[in-house]
Design an enzyme around this catalytic site. Structure first.
Site, PDB file in Angstrom:
ATOM      1  N   SER A  58       2.480  -3.960  -5.827  1.00 39.79           N
ATOM      2  CA  SER A  58       3.306  -4.929  -5.092  1.00 39.79           C
ATOM      3  C   SER A  58       3.968  -5.930  -6.040  1.00 39.79           C
ATOM      4  O   SER A  58       3.477  -6.173  -7.148  1.00 39.79           O
ATOM      5  CB  SER A  58       2.443  -5.687  -4.083  1.00 39.79           C
TER       6      SER A  58
HETATM    7  N1  SAM Z   1      -2.950  -3.487  -3.963  1.00 41.75           N
HETATM    8  C1  SAM Z   1      -2.245  -2.537  -4.760  1.00 41.75           C
HETATM    9  C2  SAM Z   1      -2.048  -3.003  -6.172  1.00 41.75           C
HETATM   10  O1  SAM Z   1      -2.478  -4.131  -6.508  1.00 41.75           O
HETATM   11  O2  SAM Z   1      -1.488  -2.239  -6.956  1.00 41.75           O
HETATM   12  C3  SAM Z   1      -0.945  -2.082  -4.157  1.00 41.75           C
HETATM   13  C4  SAM Z   1      -1.177  -1.235  -2.963  1.00 41.75           C
HETATM   14  S1  SAM Z   1       0.094  -0.114  -2.515  1.00 41.75           S
HETATM   15  C5  SAM Z   1       1.364  -1.186  -1.955  1.00 41.75           C
HETATM   16  C6  SAM Z   1      -0.698   0.528  -1.043  1.00 41.75           C
HETATM   17  C7  SAM Z   1      -1.862   1.460  -1.323  1.00 41.75           C
HETATM   18  O3  SAM Z   1      -2.546   1.700  -0.105  1.00 41.75           O
HETATM   19  C8  SAM Z   1      -1.474   2.820  -1.882  1.00 41.75           C
HETATM   20  O4  SAM Z   1      -2.127   3.054  -3.093  1.00 41.75           O
HETATM   21  C9  SAM Z   1      -1.926   3.792  -0.789  1.00 41.75           C
HETATM   22  O5  SAM Z   1      -2.357   5.043  -1.284  1.00 41.75           O
HETATM   23  C10 SAM Z   1      -3.058   3.019  -0.163  1.00 41.75           C
HETATM   24  N2  SAM Z   1      -3.449   3.427   1.190  1.00 41.75           N
HETATM   25  C11 SAM Z   1      -2.670   3.757   2.255  1.00 41.75           C
HETATM   26  N3  SAM Z   1      -3.432   4.052   3.331  1.00 41.75           N
HETATM   27  C12 SAM Z   1      -4.727   3.905   2.940  1.00 41.75           C
HETATM   28  C13 SAM Z   1      -5.993   4.048   3.597  1.00 41.75           C
HETATM   29  N4  SAM Z   1      -6.085   4.432   4.871  1.00 41.75           N
HETATM   30  N5  SAM Z   1      -7.113   3.791   2.891  1.00 41.75           N
HETATM   31  C14 SAM Z   1      -7.045   3.411   1.584  1.00 41.75           C
HETATM   32  N6  SAM Z   1      -5.878   3.274   0.908  1.00 41.75           N
HETATM   33  C15 SAM Z   1      -4.739   3.495   1.575  1.00 41.75           C
END
Ligand code: SAM
Length: 220
Positions: A58
């Site tokens: 993000s």
């Molecule tokens: N917090 C992260 C960082 O600091 O880099 C950025 C997160 S990214 C915007 C969103 C993440 O959520 C992705 O890596 C995606 O694979 C994960 N995601 C989506 N659905 C999910 C779920 N049900 N459980 C765990 N992770 C999930």
């Protein structure tokens, strides 16, 4: 002054960064260690960056905003859903200190490994547990949590996350559809009542899994 300091100054000037604990954490954690090597020169631009598998780290202003809204404290036990690069987990680990702990759940196996490497290099692996799984279910094994943060967009607030929040706890989660979401702050009062507050519009990658987009679209 390097790019990082300039970025933090700008986030303070714009009123997004307000508290000393979040400012100190963002000054300390090296974002360049959480982006693919070829993108390191862009680490202190205020923009999301690709980390592979269609996912992003993000933008710094969004990390700042969500962390301020979460209001983590030293000693907190925090659940993050959506580990991605591990950067947000590192910011939280810096704030909770050695007395606290961060549990972070990621659904894409390769990103679990990417985040593990990044968190190890940055020196936070002793305060962060990375779980490969569906974070829309929360992580019952270590519940309840003082704070929960979701860094992917949910069509609605997953009930397990509310259940796994301590009384007095707080959940920050983007809620909405593909086009637009609103950052939502859920507070669980000490008597167990739940309060919802809608904050700014935002755009996140979708939360998948049982309580994510697939459930709401009728797919399994
Ligand atoms: N917090 C992260 C960082 O600091 O880099 C950025 C997160 S990214 C915007 C969103 C993440 O959520 C992705 O890596 C995606 O694979 C994960 N995601 C989506 N659905 C999910 C779920 N049900 N459980 C765990 N992770 C999930």
């Amino acid at each position: 002054m390097d790019n990082k300091e300039e970025l933090i100054k700008e986030l303070i000037r714009s009123g997004i960064l307000r508290s000393k604990k979040v400012i100190d954490a963002m000054l300390k954690v090296p974002r360049e260690l959480f982006v693919p090597e070829e993108l390191r020169k862009y680490a202190y631009l205020d923009t999301p960056l690709p980390i592979g598998y269609g996912q992003t780290i993000s933008a710094p202003h969004m990390v700042a905003l969500m962390t301020e809204a979460l209001d983590p404290d030293r000693g907190d036990r925090i659940l993050e859903v959506g580990t991605g690069s591990g950067y947000q987990a590192a910011i939280l680990a810096e704030i909770v200190g050695p007395e606290g702990h961060v549990y972070t759940v990621e659904i894409i196996k390769e990103l679990v490994e990417f985040a593990r490497t990044n968190l190890m290099r940055a020196g936070y692996l002793d305060r962060v547990t990375i779980i490969h799984g569906d974070g829309s279910l929360g992580y019952e094994e270590a519940a309840p949590y003082d704070k929960i943060i979701v860094t992917a967009a949910a069509p609605r607030i997953p009930q397990p996350l509310i259940d796994q929040l301590k009384p007095g706890g707080r959940l920050v989660i983007p809620v909405g559809d593909f086009h637009i979401q609103y950052l939502t702050i859920v507070s669980k009062e000490v008597d167990g009542r739940v309060r919802y507050e809608t904050s700014i519009p935002c755009i996140f990658v979708p939360l998948v899994g049982k309580y994510g987009v697939r459930a709401s679209s009728g797919l399994t």
